[in-house]
Design an enzyme around this catalytic site. Structure first.
Site, PDB file in Angstrom:
ATOM      1  CE  LYS A   1     -40.652  58.148  63.494  1.00  0.00           C
ATOM      2  NZ  LYS A   1     -39.248  58.868  63.227  1.00  0.00           N
TER       3      LYS A   1
ATOM      4  CB  SER B   1     -39.973  59.470  59.684  1.00  0.00           C
ATOM      5  OG  SER B   1     -39.122  59.209  60.258  1.00  0.00           O
TER       6      SER B   1
ATOM      7  CB  SER C   1     -37.423  62.271  61.771  1.00  0.00           C
ATOM      8  OG  SER C   1     -36.508  61.865  60.351  1.00  0.00           O
TER       9      SER C   1
END
Lengths: 100, 499
Positions: B79, B159, B183
């Site tokens: 990420k 997210s 998330s």
């Protein structure tokens, strides 16, 4: 509680975010919707409740008071530190003139 | 030979170790899959050489008879919230575009030390603020899933939407995620994969771009419970550089995995039966109870009376911390700088004007919205009414969980109130978007380990997830109950390849 356009402009200034008129007009109702919604927290009687300070209770750890104990987070890395600066000059950060 | 991109973490690691294939073959397969999937927009940058270098090292170590790490030969997606030494790290923002960290986050370093390689930096909601992956400066991530009979682009969740899309599309066997208010779990549920947020403090936050420091926690996203357990072991661990890091040994979760829940009590919080929840979600929750009963568990009702207040409390606490954390982006030391011309209408070109102009163009709308809310609730005169009250509610939410865990060992709940939705359908309505995390946020506020596992697909063919929440430090009970559901749900659905 609701916020006026002037109050949002003040908050934006405190947050150091420039906002033009159109952006302010968009933001005012959005912030008010969200603030109206969080108002429901006022329903809960919390007079005897302590606010949370740490989600997992832990004793505060302090590092040894030693200069450069960790070479990665200590000093002496000027080039690394300045590598991403938008305006580095002569080994320092360059900023607009502050004092006339 | 089977298609290597269908393999998960354990299969790759064990296959490399036993010589069924080389780590280089695995890395090459995934690099090619990543390149062919550009239309998902899951990666902000790709790093095929990083994956190949790690693979070559794993192959060389094996040839030399050295011990191989837990993740040896496994190329993963990272990420783009984790600082990676020498590779651009942006948090999907314009303000950090081009930022190349001269250091490595502890979590990513732990993964490289365990033998993993990096396929690239995964797209996300800007500064991890969002539940649909529509706030990235680098454009939406498209979910590999689509409704049956429709070509509409669907949300991969947020997210960690680049992470969930990449793992579901089989262009990465696993990926890192971060979870502030859901998330990891919400995108895992939307894309039919597994993801676990461990106890707050298990994974170091050092080198992870900060959103809300008292909530942020990294975790793995993968296609099986066991893969999550293995990867979490590699990610977790005490880090003296993070003052909130847990100084506790990392258990061998994968070795202790056990789907026999005899003697365990599973709590069902009826406060999670909320208006607006899809019937299909309520149905799969019922099925989840049956699965856990079948695994030997006893089902008990528990009360979490402050559940409805968790989400509004979160939307005070998280923006408050974000407004403070994001004050560092000012155009001086790194990242974007926008300097208005002296004498222009927008400012005199001084330092304050530079801050304000840089932050105007550098942050997206959702980030600005949260910074403004945070600034407001922390401002003089409102601090107690908003922030202190929210922190008191947080104490009550945690107390609810403590009371519940006196009656049960693990809690079963839905992960999300609905399945994935089309990209763009909730854009104009921040509040409705926030409601997506209504089931995920309470565990985050309380710092508890929580996991989403895929349970079934709805009538549109979209995945639905079930959530397991455990007491602090007990990731094992969460993983074990997740395994029991995984074994019984038999979730094998895959998105049909269109990209």
């Amino acid at each position: 509680m609701s916020v006026t356009r002037e109050e949002v402009a003040k908050i934006a200034s405190l947050a150091r975010i420039r906002m033009d008129d159109a952006a302010l007009d968009r933001m005012v109702p959005e912030l008010n919707n969200i603030l109206d919604w969080v108002e429901q927290l006022g329903e809960v009687d919390t007079s005897t409740v302590a606010p949370m300070t740490a989600v997992i209770p832990q004793a505060q750890r302090l590092r040894d008071d030693v200069v450069d104990a960790d070479p990665k987070t200590g000093g002496g890395r000027r080039e690394d530190v300045l590598a991403n600066a938008p305006a580095a000059e002569h080994g320092f950060y360059g900023v607009p003139k502050v004092i006339e | 030979m089977t298609d290597l991109t269908n393999l998960g973490v354990k299969q790759i690691r064990d296959g490399v170790a036993s010589g069924d294939f080389t780590a280089r073959e695995v890395a090459e397969s995934f690099n090619a899959a990543v390149e062919a999937a550009a239309s998902l927009n899951a990666f902000i940058v790709t790093t095929p050489d990083h994956a190949l270098d790690a693979a070559d090292k794993a192959d060389a170590d094996r040839a030399a008879g050295k011990d191989l790490g837990k993740m040896a030969g496994v190329p993963i997606g990272m990420k783009d919230l984790f600082a990676t030494n020498g590779t651009q790290t942006t948090a999907a923002s314009h303000i950090l575009e081009g930022f190349v960290p001269p250091y490595e986050s502890t979590v990513s370093q732990n993964l490289w030390d365990a033998g993993a390689g990096m396929l690239g930096k995964l797209n996300l909601d800007q500064f991890a603020m969002g539940s649909s992956n529509e706030t990235s400066y680098f454009g939406n991530v498209a979910s590999p899933w689509r409704k049956e009979g429709s070509n509409a682009a669907m949300s991969p969740g947020g997210s960690s939407g680049g992470s969930s899309a990449a793992v579901a599309a089989r262009i990465a066997p696993a990926a890192t995620g971060t979870d502030t208010g859901g998330s990891i779990r919400q995108p895992a549920a939307f894309t039919g994969i597994c993801g676990i947020k461990p106890t707050y403090g298990r994974c170091s936050r050092w080198g992870v771009v900060a959103f809300a420091s008292s909530l942020d926690q990294a975790g793995p996203m993968a296609r099986s419970v066991e893969d999550c357990a293995i990867m979490l072991e590699a990610m977790a661990g005490f880090d003296p550089k993070d003052s909130t890091s847990l100084d506790m040994p990392v258990p061998d979760w994968s070795a202790a995995l056990d789907a026999d829940l005899s003697g365990k009590r599973v709590g069902i919080p009826n406060e999670y039966r909320m208006d607006g929840t899809d019937q299909a979600i309520l149905d799969v929750w019922e099925q989840g109870k049956e699965m856990l009963r079948d695994a030997g568990a006893e089902i008990v009702d528990v009360g979490l009376p402050h559940t409805k207040y968790a989400l509004p409390a979160y939307y005070i606490i998280a923006p408050a911390e974000a407004s403070s954390n994001l004050a560092r982006y000012d155009g001086v030391r790194y990242g974007l700088r926008d300097l208005p011309d002296p004498g222009s209408a927008s400012g005199a070109g001084g330092l304050q004007d530079m801050y304000a102009a840089t932050r105007e163009v550098g942050f997206g709308d959702e980030v600005k919205r949260r910074i403004l809310i945070g600034t407001y609730v922390l401002s003089a005169g409102f601090y107690d009414a908003y922030y202190t009250q929210a922190q008191k509610i947080r104490t009550l939410v945690q107390r609810d969980f403590n009371d519940a865990f006196a009656k049960c060992d693990v809690i079963l709940a839905p992960t999300t109130p609905t399945a994935s939705f089309p990209l763009g359908s909730l854009n104009d309505d921040p509040l409705t978007m926030y409601l997506n995390d209504v089931f995920a946020v309470p565990a985050s506020l309380a710092g508890l380990p929580a996991m989403s596992v895929p349970a079934t697909v709805n009538e549109d063919g979209l995945p639905l997830g079930l959530q397991l929440v455990g007491p602090a430090f007990d990731e094992q009970v969460v993983l074990n109950a997740g395994l029991a559901i995984e074994q019984r749900a038999g979730f094998t659905a895959q998105p049909e390849k269109w990209w």
